[in-house]
Motif scaffolding. Structure first.
Motif, PDB file in Angstrom:
ATOM      1  N   ARG A 178     -17.980  17.847 -22.878  1.00 22.38           N
ATOM      2  CA  ARG A 178     -17.875  16.897 -21.681  1.00 22.38           C
ATOM      3  C   ARG A 178     -17.014  16.730 -20.765  1.00 22.38           C
ATOM      4  NH1 ARG A 178     -18.425  11.640 -26.313  1.00 22.38           N
ATOM      5  NH2 ARG A 178     -20.856  11.830 -26.565  1.00 22.38           N
ATOM      6  N   ARG A 179     -15.955  17.285 -21.023  1.00 21.63           N
ATOM      7  CA  ARG A 179     -14.697  17.659 -19.891  1.00 21.63           C
ATOM      8  C   ARG A 179     -15.349  18.770 -19.193  1.00 21.63           C
ATOM      9  NH1 ARG A 179      -9.519  20.460 -21.868  1.00 21.63           N
ATOM     10  NH2 ARG A 179     -10.748  22.275 -21.547  1.00 21.63           N
ATOM     11  N   ASP A 180     -16.061  19.792 -19.746  1.00 20.29           N
ATOM     12  CA  ASP A 180     -16.426  20.776 -18.805  1.00 20.29           C
ATOM     13  C   ASP A 180     -17.553  20.386 -18.153  1.00 20.29           C
ATOM     14  OD1 ASP A 180     -14.613  22.307 -19.949  1.00 20.29           O
ATOM     15  OD2 ASP A 180     -16.185  23.542 -21.412  1.00 20.29           O
ATOM     16  N   LEU A 181     -18.316  19.639 -18.563  1.00 19.84           N
ATOM     17  CA  LEU A 181     -19.661  18.912 -17.850  1.00 19.84           C
ATOM     18  C   LEU A 181     -19.007  17.928 -16.834  1.00 19.84           C
ATOM     19  CD1 LEU A 181     -22.326  18.272 -17.471  1.00 19.84           C
ATOM     20  CD2 LEU A 181     -22.336  16.566 -19.196  1.00 19.84           C
ATOM     21  N   VAL A 182     -18.130  17.060 -16.878  1.00 20.11           N
ATOM     22  CA  VAL A 182     -17.539  16.318 -15.927  1.00 20.11           C
ATOM     23  C   VAL A 182     -16.877  17.253 -14.836  1.00 20.11           C
ATOM     24  CG1 VAL A 182     -15.870  14.547 -15.425  1.00 20.11           C
ATOM     25  CG2 VAL A 182     -17.162  14.355 -17.274  1.00 20.11           C
ATOM     26  N   ASN A 183     -16.268  18.336 -15.300  1.00 22.82           N
ATOM     27  CA  ASN A 183     -15.446  19.256 -14.141  1.00 22.82           C
ATOM     28  C   ASN A 183     -16.556  20.021 -13.386  1.00 22.82           C
ATOM     29  OD1 ASN A 183     -12.732  18.511 -15.078  1.00 22.82           O
ATOM     30  ND2 ASN A 183     -12.705  20.199 -16.665  1.00 22.82           N
ATOM     31  N   THR A 184     -17.481  20.354 -14.104  1.00 21.41           N
ATOM     32  CA  THR A 184     -18.659  21.158 -13.442  1.00 21.41           C
ATOM     33  C   THR A 184     -19.311  20.195 -12.377  1.00 21.41           C
ATOM     34  OG1 THR A 184     -19.130  22.378 -15.135  1.00 21.41           O
ATOM     35  CG2 THR A 184     -20.810  22.126 -13.477  1.00 21.41           C
ATOM     36  N   LEU A 185     -19.485  18.906 -12.881  1.00 26.12           N
ATOM     37  CA  LEU A 185     -20.214  17.958 -11.717  1.00 26.12           C
ATOM     38  C   LEU A 185     -19.081  17.566 -10.683  1.00 26.12           C
ATOM     39  CD1 LEU A 185     -21.625  15.534 -14.279  1.00 26.12           C
ATOM     40  CD2 LEU A 185     -22.829  17.328 -12.814  1.00 26.12           C
ATOM     41  N   LEU A 186     -17.870  17.581 -10.886  1.00 27.40           N
ATOM     42  CA  LEU A 186     -16.913  17.193  -9.994  1.00 27.40           C
ATOM     43  C   LEU A 186     -16.660  18.351  -9.190  1.00 27.40           C
ATOM     44  CD1 LEU A 186     -14.460  15.593  -8.955  1.00 27.40           C
ATOM     45  CD2 LEU A 186     -13.007  16.674 -10.641  1.00 27.40           C
ATOM     46  N   VAL A 187     -16.941  19.742  -9.605  1.00 26.27           N
ATOM     47  CA  VAL A 187     -16.769  20.875  -8.578  1.00 26.27           C
ATOM     48  C   VAL A 187     -18.048  20.784  -7.707  1.00 26.27           C
ATOM     49  CG1 VAL A 187     -16.625  23.480  -8.506  1.00 26.27           C
ATOM     50  CG2 VAL A 187     -15.275  22.185 -10.170  1.00 26.27           C
ATOM     51  N   SER A 188     -19.055  20.593  -8.454  1.00 21.76           N
ATOM     52  CA  SER A 188     -20.257  20.689  -7.599  1.00 21.76           C
ATOM     53  C   SER A 188     -20.138  19.580  -6.492  1.00 21.76           C
ATOM     54  CB  SER A 188     -21.495  20.484  -8.596  1.00 21.76           C
ATOM     55  OG  SER A 188     -22.704  20.379  -7.832  1.00 21.76           O
ATOM     56  N   ARG A 189     -19.812  18.294  -6.910  1.00 23.79           N
ATOM     57  CA  ARG A 189     -19.773  17.237  -5.911  1.00 23.79           C
ATOM     58  C   ARG A 189     -18.820  17.752  -4.958  1.00 23.79           C
ATOM     59  NH1 ARG A 189     -17.412  11.184  -7.751  1.00 23.79           N
ATOM     60  NH2 ARG A 189     -17.784  10.276  -5.608  1.00 23.79           N
ATOM     61  N   VAL A 190     -17.410  18.186  -5.119  1.00 17.40           N
ATOM     62  CA  VAL A 190     -16.521  18.672  -3.973  1.00 17.40           C
ATOM     63  C   VAL A 190     -17.151  19.705  -3.432  1.00 17.40           C
ATOM     64  CG1 VAL A 190     -14.320  19.534  -3.775  1.00 17.40           C
ATOM     65  CG2 VAL A 190     -14.599  17.733  -5.322  1.00 17.40           C
ATOM     66  N   GLY A 191     -17.708  20.757  -3.934  1.00 12.51           N
ATOM     67  CA  GLY A 191     -18.467  21.641  -3.262  1.00 12.51           C
ATOM     68  C   GLY A 191     -19.362  21.286  -2.164  1.00 12.51           C
ATOM     69  N   ILE A 192     -20.344  20.356  -2.471  1.00 13.78           N
ATOM     70  CA  ILE A 192     -21.608  19.912  -1.791  1.00 13.78           C
ATOM     71  C   ILE A 192     -20.904  19.258  -0.735  1.00 13.78           C
ATOM     72  CG2 ILE A 192     -23.192  18.217  -1.770  1.00 13.78           C
ATOM     73  CD1 ILE A 192     -24.192  19.473  -4.575  1.00 13.78           C
ATOM     74  N   ALA A 193     -19.765  18.389  -1.114  1.00 17.35           N
ATOM     75  CA  ALA A 193     -19.186  17.486  -0.024  1.00 17.35           C
ATOM     76  C   ALA A 193     -18.376  18.177   1.125  1.00 17.35           C
ATOM     77  CB  ALA A 193     -17.946  16.578  -0.529  1.00 17.35           C
ATOM     78  N   VAL A 194     -17.825  19.282   0.773  1.00 19.05           N
ATOM     79  CA  VAL A 194     -17.033  20.395   1.550  1.00 19.05           C
ATOM     80  C   VAL A 194     -18.367  20.893   2.356  1.00 19.05           C
ATOM     81  CG1 VAL A 194     -16.061  22.721   1.673  1.00 19.05           C
ATOM     82  CG2 VAL A 194     -15.033  20.864   0.193  1.00 19.05           C
TER      83      VAL A 194
END
Length: 462
Positions: A178-194
């Motif tokens: 679950r932590r990896d999933l949250v981190n993945t979503l967070l990285v994807s979110r940050v990358g898309i935001a960037v």
């Protein structure tokens, strides 16, 4: 007119680096999105596997607990319905153990725990099977003695402990997943935001560049308009100067023609007339002279008459006295009559009375004169038509012939006189048209403003 914002953006799009940059941003967006999706899908699948393993291990625990409860009820009551959970668990046990072994096959770290759980489950089922067998054989006390030994309880406690440990480990793995999933979503979110922010910054920069380009182009267009206006004013000024110069030169030319005509009339005319008078006086005194002398005197008189006639024709060409004294119609009739006699062509004329200013009238005369001169030199015509029509407020002059003609789009060098006439007509506010084709003759049409039209145009509005 200023360039539109869309045109400016279109200009930016046409630059070499714009399309690769936009494609790089788009590919980066797609890459981050795909990587995030695949990692999230892998994390979800891993979490599902962990939950499924937990469920199957707990199902094995419940299966053995149900079998134990059925065994106890059967031993206490002896009723067959209490034995059914035991029998079902006995049938399903190996299938459940095989299912657990398959699910943990890819997890070598859990192999020992899985083996211990399998061993404890089989031992527990063996203990339950033994007590039920003794009870069925009629050895109730033997079955109770086996139960009282606590072997089954120890096996079940050990099994519960192993299952709890395994579930705790799976819970840890699930937490990591679950932590990896949250981190993945967070990285994807940050990358898309960037990337979105980069796209917005790129768009803002493109808008700024487009506006700068728009302003630069507008400034350039303003400079071009200013330069064009300046050039147009310069061309207009020079055209006006050239027109005035041409009019002045034409006036000087006509004045020079008039002066030359007067000198020819006064000086040469006087000399020829005096010579003719002297010849007549000599002839009157030589009445008894030989015939050869009289013949020579007659020839000399004829030469003097021809010279006087030539002088008169030259003077008329230089400054037609008939135009000044008799008007345009009479002058043209004289000009056309002499042309018909000299060239021997069929000539038709039709002259309406028109009211032209003196300089315009002279231009109309020169147009007909130049046209007839060209017919005599080049046209090889059999028929010529000269007309003046009153098309108020204009006077229309037309000279046409059925001669050899020429390509009017390529006026030959010898016809520069026509170009001079065209300019002369235009300088009076008129119009000059020439239509000719090889083998189809030539037609010259000139429209000149009449005196009434010119006066009306120059009069102030009421």
């Amino acid at each position: 007119m200023a360039l539109s914002f869309t045109d400016s953006l279109d200009g930016l799009v046409r630059r070499r680096w714009t399309v690769p940059l936009v494609m790089a941003v788009a590919l980066g967006f797609l890459l981050i999105n795909e990587l995030g999706f695949h990692r999230a899908a892998a994390g979800i699948a891993s979490a599902d596997d962990i939950l499924q393993r937990r469920t199957e291990v707990r199902r094995l625990q419940l299966l053995l607990q149900s079998a134990e409860a059925g065994q106890r009820g059967y031993l206490l009551t002896g009723q067959r319905e209490y034995r059914e959970p035991f029998e079902q668990a006995q049938v399903q046990l190996e299938a459940q153990i095989a299912r657990i072994r398959t699910m943990f096959a890819d997890d070598p770290a859990s192999a020992n725990q899985v083996g211990e759980i399998e061993d404890l489950a089989r031992r527990k089922m063996s203990e339950l099977r033994t007590t039920v067998g003794l009870f069925d054989a009629g050895s109730v006390l033997g079955a109770l003695e086996v139960v009282k030994t606590g072997i089954g309880r120890d096996h079940m406690r050990a099994l519960d402990q192993r299952i709890d440990d395994m579930v705790a480990q799976e819970d840890i793995k699930l937490a990591y997943a679950r932590r990896d999933l949250v981190n993945t979503l967070l990285v994807s979110r940050v990358g898309i935001a960037v990337l979105v922010l980069s796209g917005l910054l790129l768009l803002a920069w493109a808008v700024r560049q487009a506006r700068s380009l728009d302003a630069a182009r507008e400034e350039q267009r303003a400079q071009l308009r200013h330069e064009r206006d300046r050039l147009e004013q310069e061309v207009e000024r020079r055209t006006r100067d050239l027109t005035e110069l041409a009019r002045h030169l034409q006036s000087v030319r006509e004045d020079e023609r008039g002066r030359l005509a007067r000198e020819l009339h006064d000086e040469l005319g006087g000399l020829l007339t005096a010579a003719k008078l002297e010849l007549a006086r000599v002839k009157s005194r030589l009445k008894g002279a030989p015939p050869e002398t009289l013949e020579r005197i007659a020839q000399l008189a004829g030469s003097l008459d021809a010279g006087i006639a030539l002088k008169r024709r030259i003077i008329e060409d230089l400054q037609p006295s008939s135009l000044t004294n008799l008007g345009l119609t009479a002058a043209l009739e004289v000009l056309c009559g002499e042309f018909a006699r000299r060239v021997e062509v069929a000539l038709e004329t039709s002259f309406d009375e028109v009211d032209l200013a003196d300089d315009v009238r002279l231009t109309a005369y020169r147009v007909v004169q130049e046209a007839l001169t060209n017919v005599a030199k080049y046209a090889q015509a059999r028929r010529v038509d000269v007309r003046i029509a009153d098309a108020a407020p204009l006077a229309e002059i037309r000279v046409s012939d059925d001669g050899v003609g020429f390509d009017s789009a390529r006026v030959p060098q010898r016809s520069r006189g026509l170009a001079g006439l065209r300019f002369r007509v235009v300088s009076h506010g008129g119009r000059f048209d020439l239509v000719s084709q090889p083998g189809a003759g030539t037609t010259i049409t000139v429209q000149l403003p009449q005196r009434v039209a010119a006066a009306t145009a120059s009069a102030p509005d009421a």
